[in-house]
Design a protein around this motif. Structure first.
Motif, PDB file in Angstrom:
ATOM      1  N   ASN A 149      40.195  83.216  86.742  1.00 43.36           N
ATOM      2  CA  ASN A 149      40.166  81.815  86.287  1.00 43.36           C
ATOM      3  C   ASN A 149      41.591  81.397  85.949  1.00 43.36           C
ATOM      4  O   ASN A 149      41.972  81.296  84.785  1.00 43.36           O
ATOM      5  CB  ASN A 149      39.250  81.680  85.069  1.00 43.36           C
ATOM      6  N   ALA A 150      42.368  81.169  86.979  1.00 44.23           N
ATOM      7  CA  ALA A 150      43.799  80.932  86.800  1.00 44.23           C
ATOM      8  C   ALA A 150      44.086  79.474  86.456  1.00 44.23           C
ATOM      9  O   ALA A 150      43.517  78.549  87.056  1.00 44.23           O
ATOM     10  CB  ALA A 150      44.552  81.319  88.066  1.00 44.23           C
ATOM     11  N   LEU A 151      44.954  79.277  85.470  1.00 46.69           N
ATOM     12  CA  LEU A 151      45.411  77.933  85.124  1.00 46.69           C
ATOM     13  C   LEU A 151      46.545  77.542  86.054  1.00 46.69           C
ATOM     14  O   LEU A 151      47.519  78.284  86.211  1.00 46.69           O
ATOM     15  CB  LEU A 151      45.893  77.902  83.670  1.00 46.69           C
ATOM     16  N   ASP A 152      46.441  76.361  86.653  1.00 42.92           N
ATOM     17  CA  ASP A 152      47.469  75.937  87.605  1.00 42.92           C
ATOM     18  C   ASP A 152      48.455  74.944  87.000  1.00 42.92           C
ATOM     19  O   ASP A 152      49.136  74.221  87.726  1.00 42.92           O
ATOM     20  CB  ASP A 152      46.826  75.325  88.853  1.00 42.92           C
ATOM     21  N   LEU A 153      48.518  74.901  85.662  1.00 48.70           N
ATOM     22  CA  LEU A 153      49.456  73.995  85.000  1.00 48.70           C
ATOM     23  C   LEU A 153      50.581  74.802  84.352  1.00 48.70           C
ATOM     24  O   LEU A 153      50.358  75.913  83.859  1.00 48.70           O
ATOM     25  CB  LEU A 153      48.740  73.166  83.935  1.00 48.70           C
ATOM     26  N   PRO A 154      51.793  74.244  84.300  1.00 50.09           N
ATOM     27  CA  PRO A 154      52.927  74.970  83.724  1.00 50.09           C
ATOM     28  C   PRO A 154      52.931  74.897  82.201  1.00 50.09           C
ATOM     29  O   PRO A 154      53.456  73.960  81.609  1.00 50.09           O
ATOM     30  CB  PRO A 154      54.141  74.246  84.322  1.00 50.09           C
ATOM     31  N   MET A 155      52.337  75.897  81.552  1.00 49.76           N
ATOM     32  CA  MET A 155      52.394  76.030  80.098  1.00 49.76           C
ATOM     33  C   MET A 155      53.342  77.175  79.791  1.00 49.76           C
ATOM     34  O   MET A 155      53.021  78.349  80.017  1.00 49.76           O
ATOM     35  CB  MET A 155      51.006  76.309  79.519  1.00 49.76           C
ATOM     36  N   GLU A 156      54.518  76.845  79.282  1.00 53.43           N
ATOM     37  CA  GLU A 156      55.608  77.797  79.122  1.00 53.43           C
ATOM     38  C   GLU A 156      55.185  79.034  78.324  1.00 53.43           C
ATOM     39  O   GLU A 156      54.807  78.948  77.167  1.00 53.43           O
ATOM     40  CB  GLU A 156      56.781  77.105  78.423  1.00 53.43           C
ATOM     41  N   SER A 157      55.263  80.194  78.973  1.00 50.26           N
ATOM     42  CA  SER A 157      55.013  81.497  78.343  1.00 50.26           C
ATOM     43  C   SER A 157      53.623  81.599  77.722  1.00 50.26           C
ATOM     44  O   SER A 157      53.407  82.438  76.848  1.00 50.26           O
ATOM     45  CB  SER A 157      56.078  81.789  77.272  1.00 50.26           C
ATOM     46  N   ALA A 158      52.685  80.769  78.144  1.00 54.06           N
ATOM     47  CA  ALA A 158      51.374  80.744  77.498  1.00 54.06           C
ATOM     48  C   ALA A 158      50.459  81.822  78.055  1.00 54.06           C
ATOM     49  O   ALA A 158      50.465  82.106  79.257  1.00 54.06           O
ATOM     50  CB  ALA A 158      50.732  79.373  77.676  1.00 54.06           C
ATOM     51  N   ARG A 159      49.658  82.409  77.158  1.00 52.36           N
ATOM     52  CA  ARG A 159      48.632  83.358  77.539  1.00 52.36           C
ATOM     53  C   ARG A 159      47.263  82.775  77.205  1.00 52.36           C
ATOM     54  O   ARG A 159      47.112  82.063  76.208  1.00 52.36           O
ATOM     55  CB  ARG A 159      48.808  84.681  76.787  1.00 52.36           C
ATOM     56  N   ALA A 160      46.283  83.077  78.031  1.00 51.25           N
ATOM     57  CA  ALA A 160      44.930  82.593  77.772  1.00 51.25           C
ATOM     58  C   ALA A 160      44.370  83.275  76.535  1.00 51.25           C
ATOM     59  O   ALA A 160      44.461  84.495  76.378  1.00 51.25           O
ATOM     60  CB  ALA A 160      44.044  82.877  78.975  1.00 51.25           C
ATOM     61  N   ARG A 161      43.774  82.471  75.648  1.00 54.31           N
ATOM     62  CA  ARG A 161      43.097  82.984  74.459  1.00 54.31           C
ATOM     63  C   ARG A 161      41.688  82.406  74.420  1.00 54.31           C
ATOM     64  O   ARG A 161      41.492  81.219  74.694  1.00 54.31           O
ATOM     65  CB  ARG A 161      43.871  82.617  73.191  1.00 54.31           C
ATOM     66  N   VAL A 162      40.736  83.251  74.075  1.00 50.76           N
ATOM     67  CA  VAL A 162      39.324  82.897  74.196  1.00 50.76           C
ATOM     68  C   VAL A 162      38.719  82.684  72.814  1.00 50.76           C
ATOM     69  O   VAL A 162      38.998  83.431  71.864  1.00 50.76           O
ATOM     70  CB  VAL A 162      38.549  83.994  74.954  1.00 50.76           C
ATOM     71  N   TRP A 163      37.870  81.649  72.709  1.00 50.87           N
ATOM     72  CA  TRP A 163      37.176  81.288  71.471  1.00 50.87           C
ATOM     73  C   TRP A 163      35.689  81.235  71.792  1.00 50.87           C
ATOM     74  O   TRP A 163      35.266  80.505  72.702  1.00 50.87           O
ATOM     75  CB  TRP A 163      37.670  79.937  70.965  1.00 50.87           C
ATOM     76  N   ILE A 164      34.879  81.999  71.072  1.00 52.96           N
ATOM     77  CA  ILE A 164      33.458  82.156  71.386  1.00 52.96           C
ATOM     78  C   ILE A 164      32.639  81.949  70.116  1.00 52.96           C
ATOM     79  O   ILE A 164      32.989  82.480  69.057  1.00 52.96           O
ATOM     80  CB  ILE A 164      33.168  83.559  71.950  1.00 52.96           C
ATOM     81  N   GLY A 165      31.552  81.201  70.204  1.00 52.09           N
ATOM     82  CA  GLY A 165      30.707  81.028  69.027  1.00 52.09           C
ATOM     83  C   GLY A 165      29.512  80.142  69.305  1.00 52.09           C
ATOM     84  O   GLY A 165      29.205  79.822  70.457  1.00 52.09           O
ATOM     85  N   ASN A 166      28.857  79.740  68.221  1.00 46.16           N
ATOM     86  CA  ASN A 166      27.740  78.803  68.343  1.00 46.16           C
ATOM     87  C   ASN A 166      28.147  77.470  67.724  1.00 46.16           C
ATOM     88  O   ASN A 166      29.306  77.079  67.812  1.00 46.16           O
ATOM     89  CB  ASN A 166      26.450  79.383  67.758  1.00 46.16           C
ATOM     90  N   ALA A 167      27.232  76.759  67.099  1.00 46.43           N
ATOM     91  CA  ALA A 167      27.542  75.442  66.541  1.00 46.43           C
ATOM     92  C   ALA A 167      28.398  75.610  65.285  1.00 46.43           C
ATOM     93  O   ALA A 167      27.893  76.011  64.233  1.00 46.43           O
ATOM     94  CB  ALA A 167      26.262  74.689  66.228  1.00 46.43           C
ATOM     95  N   THR A 168      29.680  75.315  65.388  1.00 41.82           N
ATOM     96  CA  THR A 168      30.614  75.535  64.288  1.00 41.82           C
ATOM     97  C   THR A 168      31.553  74.349  64.149  1.00 41.82           C
ATOM     98  O   THR A 168      31.719  73.549  65.072  1.00 41.82           O
ATOM     99  CB  THR A 168      31.449  76.812  64.523  1.00 41.82           C
TER     100      THR A 168
END
Length: 353
Positions: A149-168
């Motif tokens: 799931n590759a991001l095709d936008l230039p976000m300088e030095s950015a790494r993907a971070r994942v957020w998982i949960g329910n209704a919060t």
């Protein structure tokens, strides 16, 4: 792109969030060059509808939460994530306890597979506990996910971070770096306030926080204007965005945002631009509380002039221009060498070594 603030009557300000917040400006999917030229350096947020709609993770989510869950856990590398766990009585809002000695949630360490299994187990519970794991680096916790799931936008030095949960509900806070947040599963509502509304947001402690960043004490879903009267002014400047899977929102640094996830299973992936040197303006602010704030007024004014000259002024980058290049030291242009020199200077000054 930002629209002007509008007037609010007291009756309007006490209505639902959608009645007093204006929509975040929107665009469709943009190309990398357009993002770099028109969005990344702008001072305003923007929604990018369908920006990541072609991710395989999005396609899996369209088949239902079980399919989205299976697609996620197949990448689980087994590293534990920290999960915030709140009782059903908190209504999904992670916050301080009434006595300010702690928070209304606990923290547990589990794998993503274990978290996802629990979210599916309680998905049909009409009053479930609030579960939320945030900022899990995909490379460590979900190896291979970012490549699929590759991001095709230039976000300088950015790494993907994942957020998982329910209704919060995550209390209004800011990020020090620009933030691109992409909804993978579920829905997210982003409520944003510009940086100049800081004084009207009633920020909590700077050094006793829920997740690192200081947060507003106001619940924007039920604002208490008797206790927090200046929040009415912040409401006049608020922007709102409802995001579905495949949508993204770009938030410049220091824009305050309250994030509400709805539904029993949600996945969001974000990217923070990581600037060279890793220096934190927030830490500089906290140090200034000790070193500057309590000085006599005439001294604070003098230091303000110094800060304007060396830091905030339009010509601050050339404040050492009259010096020979070899002796500019900490006044030199940005570089790894200058960063190291400043670090050493500060360490010696703060530790007496």
């Amino acid at each position: 792109m930002r629209q002007g603030a509008r007037s609010l009557t007291r009756d309007q300000s006490l209505g639902g969030t959608e009645s007093w917040a204006r929509p975040v400006p929107e665009r469709g999917r943009v190309e990398p060059a357009t993002f770099a030229a028109e969005i990344a350096d702008a001072a305003e947020p923007v929604v990018l509808r369908g920006q990541v709609a072609d991710w395989p993770a999005i396609a899996a989510g369209r088949k239902g939460r079980e399919a989205a869950a299976q697609d996620l856990v197949r990448f689980d590398g087994g590293a534990a994530v920290e999960v915030m766990v709140g009782a059903p009585t908190i209504g999904g809002r992670f916050f301080y306890r009434d006595d300010w000695q702690g928070f209304n949630f606990t923290r547990q360490q589990v794998t993503i597979t274990q978290l996802v299994a629990e979210l599916l187990r309680i998905a049909d519970d009409p009053s479930p506990p609030a579960l939320y794991a945030g900022a899990a680096a995909a490379g460590e916790h979900l190896p291979g996910w970012s490549e699929v799931n590759a991001l095709d936008l230039p976000m300088e030095s950015a790494r993907a971070r994942v957020w998982i949960g329910n209704a919060t509900r995550v209390s209004t806070h800011f990020d020090e770096s620009p933030n691109l947040a992409c909804v993978v599963a579920g829905r997210r509502r982003f409520l944003l306030f510009p940086p100049d509304q800081l004084a009207n947001l009633y920020i909590g402690p700077l050094d006793h926080t829920m997740a690192g960043q200081p947060a507003s004490l106001v619940d924007p879903d039920a604002p208490d204007l008797q206790r927090f009267p200046r929040f009415a002014e912040a409401m006049r400047h608020a922007l709102i965005a409802e995001l579905e899977p495949g949508d993204a929102i770009y938030m410049p640094a220091l824009w305050w945002h309250h994030v509400k996830a709805s539904g029993p299973f949600n996945i969001l992936v974000n990217y923070w631009s990581e600037r060279a040197g890793g220096a934190s303006p927030f830490l500089a602010l906290v140090h200034a509380l000790m070193a500057v704030r309590d000085l006599p007024l005439h001294e604070r004014r003098a230091w303000r002039s110094a800060f304007d000259h060396y830091v905030f002024g339009e010509d601050a980058h050339s404040a050492g221009g009259h010096l020979p290049e070899q002796v500019r030291g900490v006044l030199g242009p940005p570089s790894l060498a200058r960063t190291g020199r400043i670090r050493q200077f500060l360490l010696r000054a703060l530790t007496g070594r």
